[in-house]
Design an enzyme around this catalytic site. Sequence first.
Site, PDB file in Angstrom:
ATOM      1  N   ARG A  74       0.815  -1.574   0.332  1.00  0.00           N
ATOM      2  CA  ARG A  74      -0.110   0.192   0.232  1.00  0.00           C
ATOM      3  C   ARG A  74       0.569   1.295   0.126  1.00  0.00           C
ATOM      4  O   ARG A  74      -0.042   2.392  -0.513  1.00  0.00           O
ATOM      5  CB  ARG A  74      -0.587   0.002   1.141  1.00  0.00           C
ATOM      6  CG  ARG A  74       0.001   0.015   2.660  1.00  0.00           C
ATOM      7  CD  ARG A  74      -1.600  -0.021   4.050  1.00  0.00           C
ATOM      8  NE  ARG A  74      -0.559  -0.303   4.689  1.00  0.00           N
ATOM      9  CZ  ARG A  74      -0.865  -1.074   5.959  1.00  0.00           C
ATOM     10  NH1 ARG A  74      -2.253  -0.864   5.992  1.00  0.00           N
ATOM     11  NH2 ARG A  74      -0.500  -1.019   6.733  1.00  0.00           N
ATOM     12  N   ARG A 144       9.011  -8.637   7.603  1.00  0.00           N
ATOM     13  CA  ARG A 144       8.561  -9.707   8.977  1.00  0.00           C
ATOM     14  C   ARG A 144       9.534 -11.250   8.549  1.00  0.00           C
ATOM     15  O   ARG A 144       9.646 -11.807   8.892  1.00  0.00           O
ATOM     16  CB  ARG A 144       7.448  -9.743   9.639  1.00  0.00           C
ATOM     17  CG  ARG A 144       7.234  -8.961   9.767  1.00  0.00           C
ATOM     18  CD  ARG A 144       7.504  -7.811  11.452  1.00  0.00           C
ATOM     19  NE  ARG A 144       7.092  -6.788  11.830  1.00  0.00           N
ATOM     20  CZ  ARG A 144       6.922  -5.746  11.268  1.00  0.00           C
ATOM     21  NH1 ARG A 144       7.892  -5.663  10.137  1.00  0.00           N
ATOM     22  NH2 ARG A 144       6.577  -4.474  11.511  1.00  0.00           N
ATOM     23  N   HIS A 195       9.896   3.201   2.656  1.00  0.00           N
ATOM     24  CA  HIS A 195       8.314   2.974   3.238  1.00  0.00           C
ATOM     25  C   HIS A 195       7.973   4.012   3.306  1.00  0.00           C
ATOM     26  O   HIS A 195       8.227   4.985   2.666  1.00  0.00           O
ATOM     27  CB  HIS A 195       8.787   2.384   4.836  1.00  0.00           C
ATOM     28  CG  HIS A 195       9.180   0.851   4.081  1.00  0.00           C
ATOM     29  ND1 HIS A 195       8.499  -0.660   4.928  1.00  0.00           N
ATOM     30  CD2 HIS A 195      10.572  -0.107   3.914  1.00  0.00           C
ATOM     31  CE1 HIS A 195       9.161  -1.344   4.888  1.00  0.00           C
ATOM     32  NE2 HIS A 195      10.002  -1.465   4.235  1.00  0.00           N
ATOM     33  N   TYR A 197       4.836   5.038   5.969  1.00  0.00           N
ATOM     34  CA  TYR A 197       4.953   6.934   5.512  1.00  0.00           C
ATOM     35  C   TYR A 197       5.480   7.422   7.123  1.00  0.00           C
ATOM     36  O   TYR A 197       5.193   6.794   8.201  1.00  0.00           O
ATOM     37  CB  TYR A 197       3.415   7.543   5.710  1.00  0.00           C
ATOM     38  CG  TYR A 197       2.419   7.349   6.713  1.00  0.00           C
ATOM     39  CD1 TYR A 197       1.380   5.847   6.451  1.00  0.00           C
ATOM     40  CD2 TYR A 197       2.194   8.596   8.000  1.00  0.00           C
ATOM     41  CE1 TYR A 197       0.449   6.422   7.678  1.00  0.00           C
ATOM     42  CE2 TYR A 197       1.486   8.228   8.742  1.00  0.00           C
ATOM     43  CZ  TYR A 197       0.610   7.044   8.287  1.00  0.00           C
ATOM     44  OH  TYR A 197      -0.712   7.119   9.429  1.00  0.00           O
ATOM     45  N   TYR A 249       9.117   1.515  16.425  1.00  0.00           N
ATOM     46  CA  TYR A 249       8.969   0.308  17.607  1.00  0.00           C
ATOM     47  C   TYR A 249       9.969  -0.856  17.467  1.00  0.00           C
ATOM     48  O   TYR A 249      10.250  -0.636  15.818  1.00  0.00           O
ATOM     49  CB  TYR A 249       7.190  -0.229  17.376  1.00  0.00           C
ATOM     50  CG  TYR A 249       6.873  -0.400  15.962  1.00  0.00           C
ATOM     51  CD1 TYR A 249       7.380  -1.261  14.785  1.00  0.00           C
ATOM     52  CD2 TYR A 249       6.454   0.775  15.173  1.00  0.00           C
ATOM     53  CE1 TYR A 249       6.698  -0.988  13.030  1.00  0.00           C
ATOM     54  CE2 TYR A 249       5.553   0.904  13.999  1.00  0.00           C
ATOM     55  CZ  TYR A 249       6.112  -0.500  12.892  1.00  0.00           C
ATOM     56  OH  TYR A 249       5.115  -0.252  11.888  1.00  0.00           O
ATOM     57  N   GLU A 272      10.698   5.955   6.218  1.00  0.00           N
ATOM     58  CA  GLU A 272      10.002   6.063   5.601  1.00  0.00           C
ATOM     59  C   GLU A 272       8.979   7.382   5.032  1.00  0.00           C
ATOM     60  O   GLU A 272       9.583   8.743   5.292  1.00  0.00           O
ATOM     61  CB  GLU A 272       9.243   6.102   7.204  1.00  0.00           C
ATOM     62  CG  GLU A 272       9.331   4.644   8.301  1.00  0.00           C
ATOM     63  CD  GLU A 272       8.371   4.109   7.900  1.00  0.00           C
ATOM     64  OE1 GLU A 272       7.658   3.904   6.300  1.00  0.00           O
ATOM     65  OE2 GLU A 272       8.772   2.702   8.687  1.00  0.00           O
TER      66      GLU A 272
HETATM   67  O1  0X9 Z   1       6.704  -2.382  10.521  1.00  0.00           O
HETATM   68  C1  0X9 Z   1       7.352  -1.780   9.091  1.00  0.00           C
HETATM   69  O2  0X9 Z   1       8.170  -2.602   8.965  1.00  0.00           O
HETATM   70  C2  0X9 Z   1       7.945  -0.467   8.920  1.00  0.00           C
HETATM   71  N1  0X9 Z   1       7.317   0.117   8.824  1.00  0.00           N
HETATM   72  S1  0X9 Z   1       5.958   0.487   8.325  1.00  0.00           S
HETATM   73  O3  0X9 Z   1       4.791   1.401   8.475  1.00  0.00           O
HETATM   74  N2  0X9 Z   1       6.078   1.119   6.222  1.00  0.00           N
HETATM   75  O4  0X9 Z   1       5.350  -0.437   8.146  1.00  0.00           O
HETATM   76  C3  0X9 Z   1       8.977   0.089   9.705  1.00  0.00           C
HETATM   77  C4  0X9 Z   1      10.039  -1.175   9.914  1.00  0.00           C
HETATM   78  C5  0X9 Z   1      11.406  -0.664  10.778  1.00  0.00           C
HETATM   79  N3  0X9 Z   1      12.057  -1.555  11.419  1.00  0.00           N
HETATM   80  C6  0X9 Z   1      13.018  -1.926  12.710  1.00  0.00           C
HETATM   81  N4  0X9 Z   1      11.505  -1.383  13.468  1.00  0.00           N
HETATM   82  N5  0X9 Z   1      13.036  -2.797  13.069  1.00  0.00           N
HETATM   83 ZN    ZN Z   2       6.598  -0.003   5.315  1.00  0.00          ZN
END
Ligand code: 0X9
Ligand code: ZN
Length: 310
Positions: A74, A144, A195, A197, A249, A272
């Site tokens: 998205r 992930r 990515h 935002y 996070y 982001e």
């Molecule tokens: O959650 C994510 O995968 C990323 N943000 S998003 O809103 N684009 O989905 C951030 C990932 C950053 N890396 C870690 N937090 N380990």
């Molecule tokens: Zn993302």
Amino acid sequence: MRSSSSSTKFDHFYRYQEVTDFLKKLAAKYPKLMTLESAGKSFEGRDLWLVKLSNSTSNKAKPRIVMDSTIHAREWIAVMSTLYLIHEMVVNSEKHPEMFAADWFIMPLVNPDGYEYTHTDDRMWRKTRSTSKEHTCVGTDGNRNHGFHWDDEDSDNEPCSVTYMGPKPESEPEVHAIAKLLRETENVKLYLTVHSYGNYLLYPFGYKEDVPNPNTKNLQKLGERVAKAILGKNPSRVFKVGNSAALLYPATGTSDDYAAGPAGVDFAYTIELPGGGEGGFQIGPEKIVGVGEEMFEAYREFSKWAGETF
Ligand code: 0X9
Ligand code: ZN
């Protein structure tokens, strides 16, 4: 007049086929600067495009930058701003010698199945579109699914969840393609994953809070330098720089952590991009050029740095 050539219009979000045609046309027109290859196929069989940008005529090694965008379906502004970068680098190459201080390896649309699905069925889809006999829910979160802290205690193993880790590390061909590129490319000085935002420059490690990273000071310093370059283009565009777990996070199995961990890339950032529209992901098409221009200054700064320190 914009610096883009008159035939290219960054006035809407391209579909997969349009992205493909755009890349093929540019590669055919600028063969000395750009090559296009397929780094594999998506779950549904689409080519995962890999763009290589270089002005090297000799074998002299240059620092390399590996970059991907739109692992999350998205996040439409991600692919478009990366296409803007590619286009500007080749069409106006003589204006941007700093961009060629490094060689670029870019996968601009790394989750084409999910991306198409956001155009046809569900604008808010995030994951890939892989299916399994084990369950009825579709898709894995490509950010992930990397093989580093993939199955930590707080990893998400619920197939119906939006942040599902997948059945095994690199189960997704899209994720495998990124990881393979990181593993097999030599001299990777920098990895960027784009990515949206939130206006962040995030660096590893982020699989949990307070993981020591010996490179934190340098990552913070370079991030701030890049944030300043963005400000130079747009004084109201304030990017925050920091550790990904602290600023955003914790998340496991992410590509930035994989780059900094097993792949051994010292400098890795999740970018982001600016948000907009309902829910933040639906930034309007009229913003593509502006974000493209701002981010081009960020990429210029990254490239200059790569050249200085190589
Ligand atoms: O959650 C994510 O995968 C990323 N943000 S998003 O809103 N684009 O989905 C951030 C990932 C950053 N890396 C870690 N937090 N380990
Ligand atoms: Zn993302």
